[in-house]
Scaffold this motif. Structure first.
Motif, PDB file in Angstrom:
ATOM      1  N   THR A   4       0.861  -1.181   0.000  1.00 34.68           N
ATOM      2  CA  THR A   4       0.000   0.000   0.000  1.00 34.68           C
ATOM      3  C   THR A   4       0.896   1.230   0.000  1.00 34.68           C
ATOM      4  OG1 THR A   4      -1.532  -1.206   1.402  1.00 34.68           O
ATOM      5  CG2 THR A   4      -1.900   1.139   1.185  1.00 34.68           C
ATOM      6  N   PRO A   5       0.753   2.126  -1.014  1.00 33.02           N
ATOM      7  CA  PRO A   5       1.641   3.290  -1.036  1.00 33.02           C
ATOM      8  C   PRO A   5       1.360   4.189   0.164  1.00 33.02           C
ATOM      9  CG  PRO A   5      -0.077   3.512  -2.672  1.00 33.02           C
ATOM     10  CD  PRO A   5      -0.204   2.130  -2.109  1.00 33.02           C
ATOM     11  N   GLY A   6       2.401   4.659   0.811  1.00 31.16           N
ATOM     12  CA  GLY A   6       2.241   5.589   1.927  1.00 31.16           C
ATOM     13  C   GLY A   6       2.008   4.918   3.267  1.00 31.16           C
ATOM     14  N   LEU A  88      -4.938  10.113  13.502  1.00 34.51           N
ATOM     15  CA  LEU A  88      -6.250  10.751  13.320  1.00 34.51           C
ATOM     16  C   LEU A  88      -6.467  11.835  14.362  1.00 34.51           C
ATOM     17  CD1 LEU A  88      -9.037   8.144  12.513  1.00 34.51           C
ATOM     18  CD2 LEU A  88      -8.281  10.063  11.156  1.00 34.51           C
ATOM     19  N   VAL A  89      -6.178  11.503  15.629  1.00 33.68           N
ATOM     20  CA  VAL A  89      -6.389  12.479  16.708  1.00 33.68           C
ATOM     21  C   VAL A  89      -5.512  13.704  16.490  1.00 33.68           C
ATOM     22  CG1 VAL A  89      -6.075  12.845  19.180  1.00 33.68           C
ATOM     23  CG2 VAL A  89      -7.136  10.761  18.376  1.00 33.68           C
ATOM     24  N   SER A 142      -2.467   9.164   7.981  1.00 33.82           N
ATOM     25  CA  SER A 142      -3.528   8.474   8.703  1.00 33.82           C
ATOM     26  C   SER A 142      -4.428   7.690   7.751  1.00 33.82           C
ATOM     27  CB  SER A 142      -4.315   9.539   9.451  1.00 33.82           C
ATOM     28  OG  SER A 142      -5.490   9.011   9.913  1.00 33.82           O
ATOM     29  N   LEU A 143      -4.812   8.305   6.625  1.00 35.54           N
ATOM     30  CA  LEU A 143      -5.707   7.619   5.686  1.00 35.54           C
ATOM     31  C   LEU A 143      -5.007   6.433   5.025  1.00 35.54           C
ATOM     32  CD1 LEU A 143      -7.690  10.521   4.029  1.00 35.54           C
ATOM     33  CD2 LEU A 143      -8.401   8.960   5.813  1.00 35.54           C
ATOM     34  N   PHE A 144      -3.737   6.588   4.650  1.00 31.80           N
ATOM     35  CA  PHE A 144      -3.017   5.470   4.034  1.00 31.80           C
ATOM     36  C   PHE A 144      -2.945   4.285   4.992  1.00 31.80           C
ATOM     37  CE2 PHE A 144      -0.722   8.755   1.291  1.00 31.80           C
ATOM     38  CZ  PHE A 144      -1.421   8.413   0.158  1.00 31.80           C
TER      39      PHE A 144
ATOM     40  N   LEU B 146     -15.686   4.477   4.851  1.00 32.01           N
ATOM     41  CA  LEU B 146     -14.331   4.220   4.349  1.00 32.01           C
ATOM     42  C   LEU B 146     -13.923   2.788   4.679  1.00 32.01           C
ATOM     43  CD1 LEU B 146     -11.778   5.455   3.052  1.00 32.01           C
ATOM     44  CD2 LEU B 146     -10.991   6.006   5.329  1.00 32.01           C
ATOM     45  N   TRP B 147     -14.265   2.368   5.896  1.00 32.16           N
ATOM     46  CA  TRP B 147     -13.957   1.000   6.329  1.00 32.16           C
ATOM     47  C   TRP B 147     -14.641  -0.009   5.402  1.00 32.16           C
ATOM     48  CZ3 TRP B 147     -10.621  -0.389  10.159  1.00 32.16           C
ATOM     49  CH2 TRP B 147     -10.608  -1.729  10.503  1.00 32.16           C
TER      50      TRP B 147
END
Lengths: 152, 152
Positions: A4-6, A88-89, A142-144, B146-147
């Motif tokens: 997964t990139p990132g 995320l926080v 965070s999203l990656f 997203l999940w």
């Protein structure tokens, strides 16, 4: 498992972490050196959050650098979940701090009174801009990582 | 495919969407009815974002209600991706607007001058609080979906 990139342990992740450390340090320095930031709640909040974000990003940058150099990927779901939640926080808090600071600067520029000498105001604006950049990179990390956890 | 709680087409998702619509409408009303919000950039931004969030949440609430009543789940990855991106963007913007408003209110309360009559200030604060609640629900919807997309 495909790459997964990132996600943690890749070169892209290392660049994101280094960028976060750089921009949050810049934001902290612009806000705290030679400027009277402690009179405004929003600016104190920004300094606090940047003070949290710098050690977090620097630690994870070191973990990434270690993973890349030893080619040993750290892919325990529990560790990744902690990293995702921490990211995320911190992303939410740094966005909050950046927006709060930028709106206070905007207000200080527009109301009458001795609230915003030009030298200070420019530095507040630069600091908020750096905080936005570090928010953007933290949210991307965070999203990656969330994507990686969900697809494990 | 197992059921992801809070993903599109479930009762939890419908409750989240109804909560978003309710809180963002409340925020818009507190800010715009009888209060001079248009003098401050942050408050105009809040009104704009809440004006975008209400139709978005109301539409998705109707889609959820339709899915639940017909038991026909809308699970196309492309549609879900659009919903996730829309939710993420609106969540980020509503957090930004809420933080900007709350920091401006905090500053207006503390500086001298005729900037914040008590009646207005209380309503600004209520509006910002409602915006925070609608941000929280939008972010939750976004993460649940997203999940689901990542695990499809």
């Amino acid at each position: 498992m495909d790459e997964t990139p990132g996600a943690m342990g890749t070169t892209a992740s290392l660049s994101l972490r280094l960028g976060q450390t750089l921009f949050s340090s810049a934001s902290l320095l612009f806000m705290s050196v030679g400027v009277e930031f402690y009179g405004y709640t929003a600016f104190c909040f920004l300094v606090t959050i940047m003070g949290l974000l710098i050690p977090w990003s620097a630690t994870l940058a070191m973990v990434d650098a270690y993973s890349i150099s030893t080619r040993c990927q750290l892919r325990l779901p529990s560790v990744l979940t902690i990293v995702v939640i921490g990211d995320l926080v911190l992303a939410i808090l740094s966005l909050a701090a950046a927006c709060a600071s930028v709106s206070v600067v905007d207000l200080l520029v527009h109301i009458d009174g001795p609230y915003c000498p030009p030298k200070f105001c420019g530095r507040y604006q630069l600091s908020a801009a750096m905080a936005f950049l570090s928010w953007f990179l933290t949210a991307a990390s965070s999203l990656f990582n969330l994507w990686l956890v969900a697809s494990l």
